[in-house]
Every structure is written in C-alpha cells, then in structure tokens.
Design an enzyme around this catalytic site. Structure first.
Site, PDB file in Angstrom:
ATOM      1  N   ASP A 190     -10.279  -3.678  -5.522  1.00 15.50           N
ATOM      2  CA  ASP A 190      -9.357  -2.448  -4.676  1.00 15.50           C
ATOM      3  C   ASP A 190      -9.107  -1.334  -5.714  1.00 15.50           C
ATOM      4  OD1 ASP A 190      -7.318  -0.858  -3.486  1.00 15.50           O
ATOM      5  OD2 ASP A 190      -6.108  -2.500  -3.219  1.00 15.50           O
TER       6      ASP A 190
ATOM      7  N   SER B  47       0.940  -1.131   0.093  1.00 14.30           N
ATOM      8  CA  SER B  47       0.019   0.027   0.008  1.00 14.30           C
ATOM      9  C   SER B  47       0.930   1.277  -0.029  1.00 14.30           C
ATOM     10  CB  SER B  47      -1.176  -0.185   1.346  1.00 14.30           C
ATOM     11  OG  SER B  47      -1.977   1.097   1.257  1.00 14.30           O
TER      12      SER B  47
ATOM     13  N   HIS C 244      -8.045  -4.785  -0.334  1.00 18.52           N
ATOM     14  CA  HIS C 244      -6.981  -3.835  -0.088  1.00 18.52           C
ATOM     15  C   HIS C 244      -6.702  -4.728   1.331  1.00 18.52           C
ATOM     16  CE1 HIS C 244      -4.248  -1.156  -0.242  1.00 18.52           C
ATOM     17  NE2 HIS C 244      -4.241  -0.587   1.007  1.00 18.52           N
TER      18      HIS C 244
END
Length: 317
Positions: free
Chosen positions: A258, A166, A288
């Site tokens: 996502d 991320s 995610h």
C-alpha cells in the site's frame, strides 16, 4: 509468506513494476474487486466511480450479527448517521466510525457490515457518519461533519473512541488532533486503519508501492487534489502536526502492499516518541482496503480480529 516481500514484483504490462502479494485469499479478493471497481476507476467521472464502488461494497456485504439493531438519524439536523447497538452491550464508551473512500465515494451503506461486526466484537454502540463528499464539498466539509458528530456524542456525557479506514483514518486522526488542541475531553482512543495521513508522495512507500494493487500513488494524488485541503494543515494532514503529545492511546494497522504504508509507520513512531501509547501492526500480505477481504483471506481475518480486539479493549477500559 516470502522472506523478502519487498522484492516481489511483476511487470504490469506498461513497463512499471507492480508489487504483488503471495496470499491466495488476497489475490482472489483483488480479482473479484477489479471485476466491480476497475483499477483505473479514478479516471472515470465521480458518478460512475460511486456506481462502481456501491456495486463493489454490495458484493462483499454480509448479514448483521444476531440481535444487532441499527437506526438512522441526523446530527445537527443535517448530518446522516447510523447507530448500531449489539445484543450484548458491555461497554460504556461508544465508537465513532468514519468510512474510507478517498473523500469521494462511500456512505453509511458501504461500511454497514464492517460497522455492525465491529460493534458486536467490541460490545459497544457504534455511530457511523455519512460526511459530505468531494468534489461537491471540498475541505473542510467532511472534517466539519465528523467533528460535529464527535462533539455531539461527547456532549451526551459518554466517552468516545474515534476510528476509520483510509480517508476515514485521516478524518479520525484529524478530529483527535483538534480535540486535543481545543482541550475537548472524553476521547478514550483512536484506531486508524491504513490511514492517509499526508506523507511525501515522492518518498518511501509512495515510491516503492507506487503501482500496488488496490491503490496507487497516482490515486492518492488524485484524491488529495479533489479534496483540496490546504497543504501543511495538521488537521487535514496529521503528519504535518508539530507535536503529537497528549493524543489518546492509538491502534494503527497498515497494509504492506500500500502506498499509504509509511504514513502509518511514521505516525506510529512519532506517537510513541511523543509518549503516546501505541499499538502498531503491519499486515504483511495485505493490500489497501483489506477490511473487505476478511471472509476471503486469512491475513485479513487476523487483521480484522486484531482491530476488533483493540477497539474492545479501548471501549471497555
């Protein structure tokens, strides 16, 4: 698995369509996650967000592999790091792991189990960095911390693989670009897990998956705003880089459900067109933050195994 998962959506109660995966394990993961870290967490103050996130991470904690040792220290006298060493150390290269959390939450503890398991699977030492967080420290504080740790590791004379999930994937990609730009040698590879790379918030998966469970496009916009990186800066938004030639071999894994999905797709494609060796996976039933679901979801377990295998191959090349 459904034939056309893009078309599977449900009303979230507010008139918006929320894409929903099928896999029972990932749905159970989402339910448990929401009980610790509510879907609207970005609306709370940062102190509360961090409390919720710490509780979430603790809920998915796991004991270290047998024989794994870890030691906390500091780089440049100020940047906290944690060094992991597996019992069976077979790789000369080390892994620099950068945690996710939107540049706002996360710590050495939040990804402790993940880092230990990666080090074990790769047979490599792993260094995790506790970079400064926003909003107390905006761009380029987090980037500078990660860069300083990378330089310190390379100065010790051993090759490094940069990895992160991320926001950590953003930072890993950014420091790999800077290393290329400054002709800093010694990076054997990069592994990017559902990375945030600066895609167009009004297009592609940012629209299709705008209300995805686990992370929404509004959340991404919030994190970008709080980080305050300059628009178009290639080290802050790697998709803005004019050229990608000369980057190290890359492993990228994306979650289908996502809004960041197309960042990974587009970056992988551009890397390949630039002559960079790329391995790309899209976890079709994942959302995610699926790394934390590796003990609950078959899809997450398979994705985590693929990540570990890629890092093992890079570290032992």
């Amino acid at each position: 698995m459904r034939e056309d998962p893009e078309n599977e959506q449900a009303d979230d109660g507010g008139g918006k369509q929320r894409p929903i995966p099928d896999e029972a394990g990932i749905l159970a993961f989402l339910t448990l996650s929401d009980s610790f870290y509510p879907p609207d967490a970005a609306n709370a103050d940062v102190v509360q967000q961090r409390r919720w996130y710490d509780a979430l991470c603790a809920a998915f904690d796991a004991p270290p592999p047998p024989g794994m040792t870890s030691e906390d220290g500091k780089v440049a006298g100020r940047i906290p790091v944690r060094r992991y060493r597996p019992a069976a150390l077979t790789a000369r290269a080390r892994i620099l792991y950068i945690h996710g959390g939107g540049f706002v939450v996360g710590s050495l503890d939040s990804h402790d189990a993940i880092c230990a398991e990666i080090a074990e699977a790769a047979g490599a030492e792993l260094v995790s960095v506790d970079y400064r967080l926003s909003p107390e420290h905006v761009w380029p504080a987090a980037f500078d911390d990660c860069w300083a740790v990378l330089v310190d590791l390379l100065l010790e004379g051993r090759p490094v693989i940069v990895a992160g999930d991320s926001a950590g994937g953003n930072l890993a990609a950014g420091i790999a670009l800077k290393a290329r730009d400054e002709e800093l040698r010694g990076i054997l590879g990069q592994a990017l897990v559902y990375p945030a790379l600066g895609g167009d918030l009004s297009a592609g998966s940012y629209v299709e998956m705008a209300e995805a469970p686990g992370l929404t496009t509004a959340d991404v916009a919030y994190y970008r705003d709080i980080y305050k990186a300059p628009a178009g800066h290639p080290h802050a938004f790697p998709l803005a880089a004019g050229r990608l030639e000369g980057l190290p071999p890359t492993f990228i894994t994306a979650a289908h459900y996502d809004p960041l999905r197309d960042d990974a797709r587009v970056y992988a494609a551009r890397l390949a067109l630039s002559g960079v060796s790329v391995e790309f996976r899209e976890e079709r039933e994942m959302v995610h933050a699926w790394l934390r679901a590796r003990f609950m979801s078959e899809g997450a377990r398979a994705g985590f195994a693929a990540l570990c295998d890629a890092l093992r191959r890079m570290a032992q090349a």
